[in-house]
Design a protein around this motif. Structure first.
Motif, mmCIF file in Angstrom:
data_model
loop_
_atom_site.group_PDB
_atom_site.id
_atom_site.type_symbol
_atom_site.label_atom_id
_atom_site.label_comp_id
_atom_site.label_asym_id
_atom_site.label_seq_id
_atom_site.Cartn_x
_atom_site.Cartn_y
_atom_site.Cartn_z
ATOM 1 N N ALA A 65 0.855 -1.205 0.000
ATOM 2 C CA ALA A 65 0.000 0.000 0.000
ATOM 3 C C ALA A 65 0.885 1.249 0.000
ATOM 4 O O ALA A 65 0.591 2.237 -0.683
ATOM 5 C CB ALA A 65 -0.911 -0.024 1.217
ATOM 6 N N GLU A 66 1.987 1.197 0.745
ATOM 7 C CA GLU A 66 2.913 2.343 0.760
ATOM 8 C C GLU A 66 3.462 2.595 -0.636
ATOM 9 O O GLU A 66 3.523 3.735 -1.098
ATOM 10 C CB GLU A 66 4.078 2.063 1.717
ATOM 11 C CG GLU A 66 3.721 2.173 3.181
ATOM 12 C CD GLU A 66 4.947 2.140 4.092
ATOM 13 O OE1 GLU A 66 4.791 2.451 5.275
ATOM 14 O OE2 GLU A 66 6.058 1.789 3.637
ATOM 15 N N THR A 67 3.863 1.505 -1.314
ATOM 16 C CA THR A 67 4.418 1.644 -2.669
ATOM 17 C C THR A 67 3.378 2.257 -3.603
ATOM 18 O O THR A 67 3.696 3.146 -4.408
ATOM 19 C CB THR A 67 4.882 0.258 -3.205
ATOM 20 O OG1 THR A 67 5.752 -0.316 -2.242
ATOM 21 C CG2 THR A 67 5.606 0.379 -4.523
ATOM 22 N N ALA A 68 2.129 1.795 -3.484
ATOM 23 C CA ALA A 68 1.071 2.343 -4.339
ATOM 24 C C ALA A 68 0.896 3.840 -4.083
ATOM 25 O O ALA A 68 0.752 4.633 -5.021
ATOM 26 C CB ALA A 68 -0.241 1.595 -4.091
ATOM 27 N N LYS A 69 0.947 4.250 -2.822
ATOM 28 C CA LYS A 69 0.788 5.676 -2.496
ATOM 29 C C LYS A 69 1.970 6.487 -3.031
ATOM 30 O O LYS A 69 1.794 7.585 -3.571
ATOM 31 C CB LYS A 69 0.653 5.852 -0.972
ATOM 32 C CG LYS A 69 0.505 7.283 -0.517
ATOM 33 C CD LYS A 69 -0.804 7.918 -0.992
ATOM 34 C CE LYS A 69 -0.886 9.380 -0.622
ATOM 35 N NZ LYS A 69 -2.099 10.018 -1.183
ATOM 36 N N LEU A 70 3.188 5.931 -2.898
ATOM 37 C CA LEU A 70 4.365 6.661 -3.385
ATOM 38 C C LEU A 70 4.276 6.867 -4.899
ATOM 39 O O LEU A 70 4.692 7.892 -5.419
ATOM 40 C CB LEU A 70 5.656 5.887 -3.039
ATOM 41 C CG LEU A 70 6.002 5.838 -1.536
ATOM 42 C CD1 LEU A 70 7.107 4.832 -1.273
ATOM 43 C CD2 LEU A 70 6.409 7.227 -1.030
ATOM 44 N N LEU A 71 3.714 5.876 -5.591
ATOM 45 C CA LEU A 71 3.635 5.954 -7.053
ATOM 46 C C LEU A 71 2.404 6.710 -7.541
ATOM 47 O O LEU A 71 2.362 7.158 -8.674
ATOM 48 C CB LEU A 71 3.641 4.540 -7.645
ATOM 49 C CG LEU A 71 4.989 3.830 -7.541
ATOM 50 C CD1 LEU A 71 4.836 2.354 -7.854
ATOM 51 C CD2 LEU A 71 6.016 4.469 -8.460
ATOM 52 N N SER A 72 1.398 6.819 -6.709
ATOM 53 C CA SER A 72 0.176 7.557 -7.075
ATOM 54 C C SER A 72 -0.156 8.542 -5.966
ATOM 55 O O SER A 72 -1.161 8.410 -5.281
ATOM 56 C CB SER A 72 -0.998 6.584 -7.257
ATOM 57 O OG SER A 72 -0.845 5.838 -8.404
ATOM 58 N N PRO A 73 0.731 9.549 -5.775
ATOM 59 C CA PRO A 73 0.565 10.444 -4.615
ATOM 60 C C PRO A 73 -0.740 11.239 -4.606
ATOM 61 O O PRO A 73 -1.194 11.663 -3.541
ATOM 62 C CB PRO A 73 1.788 11.373 -4.707
ATOM 63 C CG PRO A 73 2.309 11.230 -6.092
ATOM 64 C CD PRO A 73 1.900 9.904 -6.599
ATOM 65 N N ASP A 74 -1.333 11.443 -5.799
ATOM 66 C CA ASP A 74 -2.563 12.250 -5.832
ATOM 67 C C ASP A 74 -3.815 11.438 -5.535
ATOM 68 O O ASP A 74 -4.913 11.966 -5.441
ATOM 69 C CB ASP A 74 -2.721 12.907 -7.206
ATOM 70 C CG ASP A 74 -1.542 13.794 -7.516
ATOM 71 O OD1 ASP A 74 -0.931 14.299 -6.541
ATOM 72 O OD2 ASP A 74 -1.216 13.950 -8.706
ATOM 73 N N LYS A 75 -3.652 10.130 -5.419
ATOM 74 C CA LYS A 75 -4.822 9.280 -5.168
ATOM 75 C C LYS A 75 -4.955 8.995 -3.679
ATOM 76 O O LYS A 75 -3.976 9.054 -2.938
ATOM 77 C CB LYS A 75 -4.675 7.938 -5.882
ATOM 78 C CG LYS A 75 -4.264 8.067 -7.314
ATOM 79 C CD LYS A 75 -5.156 7.247 -8.202
ATOM 80 C CE LYS A 75 -4.832 7.468 -9.649
ATOM 81 N NZ LYS A 75 -5.530 8.579 -10.258
ATOM 82 N N THR A 76 -6.181 8.664 -3.283
ATOM 83 C CA THR A 76 -6.382 8.184 -1.919
ATOM 84 C C THR A 76 -6.045 6.701 -1.955
ATOM 85 O O THR A 76 -6.603 5.950 -2.753
ATOM 86 C CB THR A 76 -7.862 8.374 -1.507
ATOM 87 O OG1 THR A 76 -8.160 9.744 -1.651
ATOM 88 C CG2 THR A 76 -8.108 7.915 -0.085
ATOM 89 N N VAL A 77 -5.099 6.279 -1.115
ATOM 90 C CA VAL A 77 -4.726 4.859 -1.071
ATOM 91 C C VAL A 77 -5.059 4.324 0.317
ATOM 92 O O VAL A 77 -4.633 4.879 1.329
ATOM 93 C CB VAL A 77 -3.225 4.640 -1.388
ATOM 94 C CG1 VAL A 77 -2.851 3.170 -1.237
ATOM 95 C CG2 VAL A 77 -2.896 5.120 -2.796
ATOM 96 N N VAL A 78 -5.840 3.252 0.322
ATOM 97 C CA VAL A 78 -6.281 2.665 1.594
ATOM 98 C C VAL A 78 -5.846 1.213 1.620
ATOM 99 O O VAL A 78 -6.031 0.490 0.636
ATOM 100 C CB VAL A 78 -7.830 2.765 1.694
ATOM 101 C CG1 VAL A 78 -8.374 1.923 2.838
ATOM 102 C CG2 VAL A 78 -8.253 4.215 1.854
#
Ligand code: 13P
Ligand code: SF4
Length: 305
Positions: A65-78
């Protein structure tokens, strides 16, 4: 409500709320069935950048989930279940690496993607099990600190005997507990079977395998092969997934003990709560961590193609 009814509700809700569900292939069957993308760590990282939806729900462990947030910073990642961590990812701290670098400044720091964002901040390049050999081969450096999995490090070292790859004690507590005895026992039972194994297993387990590679690599090998029986040396969900996909072939586990309890923490009801917006945990970073931790993932994607 039945499993199927709940799955239908999740599919409706994710459309309504503009959500993309990413699931690692070690997730349960009922979760994989309703995910938009299922894959290994490398595929999930690459796909996370391309997601068009405003929100991502990650069914996997924390570093994913951290990796997804780092790669898509403008999205809400849960993350669907905030208790799902990877024990290997938390084995070392940035301070451990900085201390090593004080006396070994010329070493390149290569980290398996199974690491915390804090550790990624002091990493030069990340790798996944499907890209480690390729990426390390592209580095001009001879001296490499490879963390946190010494078994994957050993696998890479064997591919490049000319390099000096330093590893620390640690690794995956699930794959790491497999033994040569487990291999002997199952091979005696299925002597004709192809043996496909994840490089997180110890070298004496990987020795003599027909294929060593990531979960995606194992799946691809089984799909292409004409063999009828396969021993699967990775998390037991892969054996189940392959059995559903190719019922005419026989897939058996290297051991039923190859089960990652963290990957099994997330339930379909957790996913439901996450798509409803009443469950899961949103991943956030301060700007400095986001910028520093992303560099080594971008480098991985650049070198890994
Ligand atoms: P993959 O890189 O094959 O997805 O493996 C992730 C993992 O956690 C293996 O234990
Ligand atoms: Fe982490 Fe091992 Fe579980 Fe993979 S199988 S998530 S490396 S603890």
């Amino acid at each position: 409500m039945t499993v199927e009814q709940l799955q239908k509700k999740i599919v409706e809700l994710k459309k309504e709320n503009d959500i993309c569900i990413l699931a690692h292939s070690y997730q349960s069957r009922e979760i994989c069935e309703i995910a938009d993308i299922v894959g290994d760590s490398f595929k999930l990282s690459v796909e996370a950048q391309k997601v068009k939806n405003r929100k991502i729900v990650m069914c996997g462990v924390h570093f994913m989930a951290e990796t997804a947030k780092l790669l898509s910073p403008d999205k809400t990642v849960v993350i669907a279940s905030d208790e799902a961590g990877c024990l290997m990812a938390e084995q070392f701290t940035p301070e451990d690496v900085l201390r090593f670098k004080e006396t070994n400044p010329n070493y390149k720091v290569v980290s398996y993607i199974n690491t915390t964002a804090a550790l990624k901040c002091v990493t030069d390049v990340c790798v996944t099990s499907s890209s480690a050999v390729e990426i390390v081969g592209k580095l001009p450096d001879r001296d490499i600190l490879f963390i946190p999995d010494p078994n994957l490090g050993d696998f890479v070292q064997k591919a490049y005997p000319e390099k000096n790859i330093v590893c620390w004690n640690g690794g995956c507590p699930v794959h790491g507990k497999m033994t040569a005895e487990d291999v002997k026992r199952i091979r005696a039972k299925f002597p004709e079977a192809k043996f496909l194994v994840h490089p997180e297993c110890p070298p004496e387990v990987c020795e003599g395998a027909d294929y060593i590679g990531s979960t995606a690599g194992i799946i691809a090998y089984a799909r292409k092969s004409d063999a009828e029986q396969f021993i699967i040396g990775t998390e037991i969900s892969i054996t189940e997934q392959l059995s559903y996909e190719m019922p005419h072939k026989r897939f058996v586990n290297l051991s039923k003990r190859l089960i990652c309890s963290d990957m099994k923490i997330t339930t379909l009801t957790d996913v439901y709560d996450a798509v409803c917006g009443r469950g899961g945990l949103e991943i956030t970073f301060d700007d400095d961590t986001a910028a520093k931790a992303r560099r080594c993932i971008d480098e991985m994607i650049r070198l890994g193609g």
